[in-house]
Design a protein around this motif. Structure first.
Motif, PDB file in Angstrom:
ATOM      1  N   GLU A 279      -0.689  12.847  -7.406  1.00  0.00           N
ATOM      2  CA  GLU A 279      -1.463  13.265  -6.241  1.00  0.00           C
ATOM      3  C   GLU A 279      -1.657  12.124  -5.240  1.00  0.00           C
ATOM      4  O   GLU A 279      -2.008  12.371  -4.076  1.00  0.00           O
ATOM      5  CB  GLU A 279      -2.826  13.792  -6.690  1.00  0.00           C
ATOM      6  N   ARG A 280      -1.434  10.885  -5.672  1.00  0.00           N
ATOM      7  CA  ARG A 280      -1.690   9.727  -4.808  1.00  0.00           C
ATOM      8  C   ARG A 280      -0.396   8.976  -4.459  1.00  0.00           C
ATOM      9  O   ARG A 280      -0.432   7.811  -4.116  1.00  0.00           O
ATOM     10  CB  ARG A 280      -2.651   8.775  -5.519  1.00  0.00           C
ATOM     11  N   ILE A 281       0.721   9.682  -4.526  1.00  0.00           N
ATOM     12  CA  ILE A 281       1.999   9.021  -4.214  1.00  0.00           C
ATOM     13  C   ILE A 281       1.987   8.458  -2.797  1.00  0.00           C
ATOM     14  O   ILE A 281       2.403   7.314  -2.552  1.00  0.00           O
ATOM     15  CB  ILE A 281       3.167  10.012  -4.413  1.00  0.00           C
ATOM     16  N   ARG A 282       1.498   9.249  -1.860  1.00  0.00           N
ATOM     17  CA  ARG A 282       1.467   8.764  -0.464  1.00  0.00           C
ATOM     18  C   ARG A 282       0.547   7.550  -0.333  1.00  0.00           C
ATOM     19  O   ARG A 282       0.843   6.612   0.403  1.00  0.00           O
ATOM     20  CB  ARG A 282       1.016   9.888   0.468  1.00  0.00           C
ATOM     21  N   GLU A 283      -0.573   7.598  -1.055  1.00  0.00           N
ATOM     22  CA  GLU A 283      -1.510   6.464  -1.004  1.00  0.00           C
ATOM     23  C   GLU A 283      -0.860   5.196  -1.538  1.00  0.00           C
ATOM     24  O   GLU A 283      -0.982   4.112  -0.946  1.00  0.00           O
ATOM     25  CB  GLU A 283      -2.757   6.805  -1.820  1.00  0.00           C
ATOM     26  N   PHE A 284      -0.151   5.329  -2.658  1.00  0.00           N
ATOM     27  CA  PHE A 284       0.514   4.163  -3.231  1.00  0.00           C
ATOM     28  C   PHE A 284       1.627   3.651  -2.309  1.00  0.00           C
ATOM     29  O   PHE A 284       1.850   2.445  -2.179  1.00  0.00           O
ATOM     30  CB  PHE A 284       1.097   4.506  -4.604  1.00  0.00           C
ATOM     31  N   GLY A 285       2.353   4.607  -1.685  1.00  0.00           N
ATOM     32  CA  GLY A 285       3.411   4.205  -0.743  1.00  0.00           C
ATOM     33  C   GLY A 285       2.851   3.415   0.421  1.00  0.00           C
ATOM     34  O   GLY A 285       3.429   2.397   0.846  1.00  0.00           O
ATOM     35  N   LEU A 286       1.725   3.877   0.953  1.00  0.00           N
ATOM     36  CA  LEU A 286       1.093   3.167   2.069  1.00  0.00           C
ATOM     37  C   LEU A 286       0.602   1.782   1.635  1.00  0.00           C
ATOM     38  O   LEU A 286       0.746   0.805   2.382  1.00  0.00           O
ATOM     39  CB  LEU A 286      -0.072   4.003   2.597  1.00  0.00           C
ATOM     40  N   MET A 287       0.037   1.690   0.421  1.00  0.00           N
ATOM     41  CA  MET A 287      -0.431   0.402  -0.085  1.00  0.00           C
ATOM     42  C   MET A 287       0.736  -0.575  -0.248  1.00  0.00           C
ATOM     43  O   MET A 287       0.623  -1.757   0.095  1.00  0.00           O
ATOM     44  CB  MET A 287      -1.148   0.595  -1.428  1.00  0.00           C
ATOM     45  N   ARG A 288       1.866  -0.058  -0.727  1.00  0.00           N
ATOM     46  CA  ARG A 288       3.044  -0.911  -0.863  1.00  0.00           C
ATOM     47  C   ARG A 288       3.551  -1.363   0.510  1.00  0.00           C
ATOM     48  O   ARG A 288       3.976  -2.518   0.690  1.00  0.00           O
ATOM     49  CB  ARG A 288       4.164  -0.165  -1.608  1.00  0.00           C
ATOM     50  N   ALA A 289       3.528  -0.448   1.475  1.00  0.00           N
ATOM     51  CA  ALA A 289       4.001  -0.789   2.821  1.00  0.00           C
ATOM     52  C   ALA A 289       3.125  -1.851   3.468  1.00  0.00           C
ATOM     53  O   ALA A 289       3.600  -2.653   4.285  1.00  0.00           O
ATOM     54  CB  ALA A 289       4.031   0.466   3.691  1.00  0.00           C
ATOM     55  N   LEU A 290       1.840  -1.869   3.076  1.00  0.00           N
ATOM     56  CA  LEU A 290       0.909  -2.855   3.630  1.00  0.00           C
ATOM     57  C   LEU A 290       0.944  -4.178   2.866  1.00  0.00           C
ATOM     58  O   LEU A 290       0.159  -5.078   3.157  1.00  0.00           O
ATOM     59  CB  LEU A 290      -0.512  -2.292   3.627  1.00  0.00           C
ATOM     60  N   GLY A 291       1.825  -4.266   1.851  1.00  0.00           N
ATOM     61  CA  GLY A 291       2.005  -5.548   1.165  1.00  0.00           C
ATOM     62  C   GLY A 291       1.516  -5.601  -0.268  1.00  0.00           C
ATOM     63  O   GLY A 291       1.576  -6.664  -0.901  1.00  0.00           O
TER      64      GLY A 291
END
Length: 381
Positions: A279-291
């Motif tokens: 359910e939090r795939i997008r959240e994790f993707g954004l966190m990875r994109a932010l470093g």
């Protein structure tokens, strides 16, 4: 940074309250069941130690091949008892107290009557020095009985009450003991001759042997086995070691049963964390994109599972302690013994299991979350 991570974990668990609570309940119930099952082993260790500490004579002589906790039908011959008495001075024996045990009524403490026959004219204090008299006489007469406090209370036995040992043998209550907080509260002490008559034998169940000053119990036990054929002599330490082995085996059986509940609890944690990851795939993707590094994502998810395990373990420990207290209330009322104990060792083990459970259940979801590809995760935005 640590506080921020904990706040993030807490916010995620609160975002899915029903699932988090059900998962927590699964861990609580599984941990509490393990604590309760294993508490019986700890309680038995304490109860046996307390019981053996109240026994006066230091050596127990039984027929060969018979253990202290499985005496069965009386097989210790009178000739063996006489040989012990004749060799007393040489073997370092101060006294020999043969006794015979007869149980009537079955396994239910409410209906069971345990008769312990002791030599006529002897007080049961010779076997259990801590016994104290509440009323009547402490030495049972030829057709008399001294009754333990709990058994007397449970069956409304007063002085002068008639007990029927067999269709042809009746005994009169001549003494009632004060509560002692052990098995002795549930025993009826009578002359051994009447129990032998009821059983149709001259044999004894066992003989309690006292040790003279200057001699050691284990040395006397070995000397008895070497001198008297067909007997097994056990010290209090031997009995405790035998009981410890039996309790350890039962601990393994109980842990095996509770392991089923632990596995179910672990699967619940893994399911909750894995669903949370998807359910939090997008959240994790954004966190990875932010470093955010892979290790950070891995640790975040793993800590979430660990938190569920620790909190569930603590609550399960409290519930297990409460259940243990309820069991002790019941067994204390029925037989006068606390048969369950949540020791520091057991509590530490339960919490360790809960921590390991959380770590194992969260490892695969954490690994999955940390290996998400940034491009694929952001593609779901």
């Amino acid at each position: 940074m640590g506080v921020e991570v904990l706040a993030l974990i807490y916010r995620n668990l609160r975002a899915r309250p029903v699932r988090s609570i059900l998962t927590l309940l699964g861990i609580v119930v599984s941990t509490a069941s393990m604590v309760l099952f294993l508490s019986f082993g700890e309680g038995l260790r304490k109860a046996l130690g307390a019981e053996l500490s109240t026994v006066g004579p230091a050596v127990l002589v039984l027929p060969e091949g018979v253990e202290a906790f499985s005496p069965g039908y009386p097989e210790l011959r009178p000739e063996t008892v006489e040989a012990l008495q004749k060799s007393a001075a040489e073997l370092g024996i101060s006294q020999v107290i043969p006794y015979v045990v007869l149980t009537r009524g079955g396994l239910d403490p409410q209906t069971a009557f345990v008769f312990q026959g002791i030599p006529e004219g002897l007080s049961p204090k010779a076997l259990y020095p801590n016994l104290t008299l509440a009323a009547g006489s402490l030495v049972p007469g030829p057709k008399g009985a001294v009754v333990g406090s709990r058994l007397a209370e449970r069956n409304q036995l007063g002085l002068g009450k008639v007990l029927r040992l067999s269709p042809s043998i009746s005994l009169r209550v001549e003494g009632i003991l004060k509560p002692n907080g052990g098995l002795s509260d549930n025993i009826i002490y009578v002359p051994s001759s009447v129990v032998q008559e009821a059983l149709g034998t001259r044999n004894y169940t066992a003989a309690a042997v006292g040790v003279r000053e200057g001699f050691k119990a284990d040395q006397v036990a070995e000397a008895i086995k070497a001198r008297i054929a067909g007997v097994n002599a056990q010290t209090t330490g031997d009995v405790l070691r035998f009981a410890e082995r039996a309790v350890r085996i039962s601990d393994l059986v109980r842990f095996g049963i509770s392991l089923v509940a632990l596995v179910v609890g672990g699967l619940l944690v893994a399911n909750t964390v894995m669903m949370s990851v998807y359910e939090r795939i997008r959240e994790f993707g954004l966190m990875r994109a932010l470093g955010a590094k892979q290790g950070f994502i891995f640790g975040l998810v793993l800590l979430e599972a660990l938190l569920l395990g620790v909190v569930g373990g603590l609550l399960g420990l409290v519930l297990g302690q409460a259940a243990s207290g309820l069991v002790n209330w019941f067994t204390g009322r029925e037989v006068g013994l606390a048969l369950s104990a949540v020791t520091f060792r057991l509590a530490s083990f339960a919490l360790l299991v809960a921590v390991v459970l959380g770590l194992l259940a969260g490892f695969l979801p954490a690994r999955t979350a940390s290996r998400l590809k940034v491009v694929e995760a952001l593609g779901r935005l």
